[in-house]
Motif scaffolding. Sequence first.
Motif, PDB file in Angstrom:
ATOM      1  N   SER A  89      28.929 -52.556 -24.626  1.00  0.00           N
ATOM      2  CA  SER A  89      28.020 -53.166 -25.321  1.00  0.00           C
ATOM      3  C   SER A  89      26.816 -52.281 -25.085  1.00  0.00           C
ATOM      4  CB  SER A  89      27.447 -54.575 -24.778  1.00  0.00           C
ATOM      5  OG  SER A  89      28.704 -55.458 -24.603  1.00  0.00           O
ATOM      6  N   PHE A  90      26.154 -52.227 -26.316  1.00  0.00           N
ATOM      7  CA  PHE A  90      24.768 -51.595 -26.078  1.00  0.00           C
ATOM      8  C   PHE A  90      23.629 -52.122 -27.055  1.00  0.00           C
ATOM      9  CE2 PHE A  90      24.529 -48.921 -30.095  1.00  0.00           C
ATOM     10  CZ  PHE A  90      25.750 -49.213 -30.774  1.00  0.00           C
ATOM     11  N   VAL A  91      22.466 -51.521 -26.737  1.00  0.00           N
ATOM     12  CA  VAL A  91      21.313 -51.838 -27.585  1.00  0.00           C
ATOM     13  C   VAL A  91      21.011 -50.528 -28.172  1.00  0.00           C
ATOM     14  CG1 VAL A  91      19.189 -52.832 -27.729  1.00  0.00           C
ATOM     15  CG2 VAL A  91      20.648 -53.652 -26.317  1.00  0.00           C
ATOM     16  N   PRO A  92      20.882 -50.543 -29.457  1.00  0.00           N
ATOM     17  CA  PRO A  92      20.553 -49.339 -30.112  1.00  0.00           C
ATOM     18  C   PRO A  92      18.991 -49.014 -30.096  1.00  0.00           C
ATOM     19  CG  PRO A  92      21.358 -50.585 -31.810  1.00  0.00           C
ATOM     20  CD  PRO A  92      21.858 -51.287 -30.581  1.00  0.00           C
ATOM     21  N   SER A  93      18.517 -47.966 -29.929  1.00  0.00           N
ATOM     22  CA  SER A  93      16.654 -47.944 -29.916  1.00  0.00           C
ATOM     23  C   SER A  93      16.416 -47.012 -31.262  1.00  0.00           C
ATOM     24  CB  SER A  93      16.311 -47.158 -28.641  1.00  0.00           C
ATOM     25  OG  SER A  93      16.439 -48.237 -27.372  1.00  0.00           O
ATOM     26  N   THR A  94      15.352 -47.540 -31.770  1.00  0.00           N
ATOM     27  CA  THR A  94      14.649 -46.560 -32.641  1.00  0.00           C
ATOM     28  C   THR A  94      13.671 -45.888 -32.027  1.00  0.00           C
ATOM     29  OG1 THR A  94      13.144 -48.373 -33.151  1.00  0.00           O
ATOM     30  CG2 THR A  94      14.873 -48.703 -34.389  1.00  0.00           C
ATOM     31  N   VAL A  95      13.036 -44.908 -33.052  1.00  0.00           N
ATOM     32  CA  VAL A  95      12.043 -44.266 -32.518  1.00  0.00           C
ATOM     33  C   VAL A  95      10.941 -44.534 -33.508  1.00  0.00           C
ATOM     34  CG1 VAL A  95      13.099 -42.355 -31.237  1.00  0.00           C
ATOM     35  CG2 VAL A  95      12.771 -42.268 -33.879  1.00  0.00           C
ATOM     36  N   THR A  96       9.809 -43.946 -32.994  1.00  0.00           N
ATOM     37  CA  THR A  96       8.498 -44.344 -33.764  1.00  0.00           C
ATOM     38  C   THR A  96       8.760 -43.625 -35.306  1.00  0.00           C
ATOM     39  OG1 THR A  96       7.084 -44.562 -32.126  1.00  0.00           O
ATOM     40  CG2 THR A  96       6.164 -43.803 -34.011  1.00  0.00           C
ATOM     41  N   ASP A  97       8.384 -44.356 -36.427  1.00  0.00           N
ATOM     42  CA  ASP A  97       8.699 -43.845 -37.771  1.00  0.00           C
ATOM     43  C   ASP A  97       7.763 -44.676 -38.652  1.00  0.00           C
ATOM     44  OD1 ASP A  97       9.552 -42.361 -39.572  1.00  0.00           O
ATOM     45  OD2 ASP A  97      11.556 -42.409 -39.085  1.00  0.00           O
ATOM     46  N   SER A  98       7.769 -44.209 -39.981  1.00  0.00           N
ATOM     47  CA  SER A  98       7.032 -45.033 -40.984  1.00  0.00           C
ATOM     48  C   SER A  98       7.779 -46.473 -41.073  1.00  0.00           C
ATOM     49  CB  SER A  98       7.402 -44.421 -42.321  1.00  0.00           C
ATOM     50  OG  SER A  98       8.544 -44.332 -42.629  1.00  0.00           O
TER      51      SER A  98
END
Length: 378
Positions: A89-98
Amino acid sequence: MFALEASTVITPTKILKDTYIIVSNGKIVRLAKTLPKNFEKVDSYEKCIIAPGFVDIHTHGGFGFDIMCSNVNDIRKFIGRLPETGVTSFVPSTVTDSFENLKLFSEKFSSIGYVKGSEVVGIHFEGPYININMAGAQSRAYIRAPSVEEVKVLTGFFNSVRKRVTVAPEVEGGIDFIKTLRGLNIIVSIGHTEASYHQALQAFSAGARIVTHIFNRMKSFHHREPGAVCAALNCKNVYAETILDMVHLHPATVELVYRCKGSKKMVLVTDSVAGAGLGDGTFKLGPTEINVVAGVPRLPDGTLAGSTLTMDKAVKNAVKIGIPFIKALEMATLTPCKAMMVRGKGCIVEGNDADLIVLDKDLNVVATYLKGEKFFLL
Ligand SMILES: [Zn+2]
């Protein structure tokens, strides 16, 4: 219905010897010392350990794929490869973006449908409401003031999983923002922050429950200005993400986190980027280009940009620096589930999903079972 058997089963709150795990319809239905008569289908692993599958609550990608930049098919490939590292199981992480790019990502990621691979149990927006002085590899151009409206739109794409936002509590309106997010049932972690000790305490009182990669991208600990690091170590209910790649933190720092938080509140995460699971090279991290040299991803100016760590390696590293194996396992399975309020996983107990891994004596992943289905065998 079938059973798994190994000489040792670590649940991870207990160590069980010579135990059968009986699985039916993707669930663990029973733990037993003996099997019913005529029970035929048993997967036996001699001299191995059965544990719950790893749960990584902070990853940006791996195997050449960056989740922000990849198309739907490549994201499916990434998900399909994660079980190789024991991650069920996992939790995808975004990065700072528009906002537009975060929205495009959310639309894309929420439309992937069923994939045979690691299960998405949450979504983590790492920023963009962070402190520009603590950006690290996050794109400074898109760091901005908290916006409840943006978060409502972005998290609205992910109705069936847990939602989490990393916030720097000291930014204008930060504490009220945390309270509002908690009111929306969104998990809050603090990170990429210059928060003082007092501001961090305020954030925890407002409902923040996790610190994003403790020590990394937080104001350094000072005996008269102890900051968010000390607040996180002192507050017993707070979960501390820890990147145990031996690069982000000195082993003695990891030991300090472990002594303060214990296995119930210290969470092993990878914070992995596209280069994880591959050799050196140049990769994307959202809108930013990163170079992996000798296994360490950095921006061109030398700033660390995530890791190439995998969860199996994180557990091995924990053991290498002296953390008991059962505790290391807990920090990679049950504790991350608790941090992200994920139920029915992370522990070998009746009724939970049969997300299981088999480890050999050197802690290599020999097999992975996703809801009872054998996925990977060396
Ligand atoms: Zn990250």
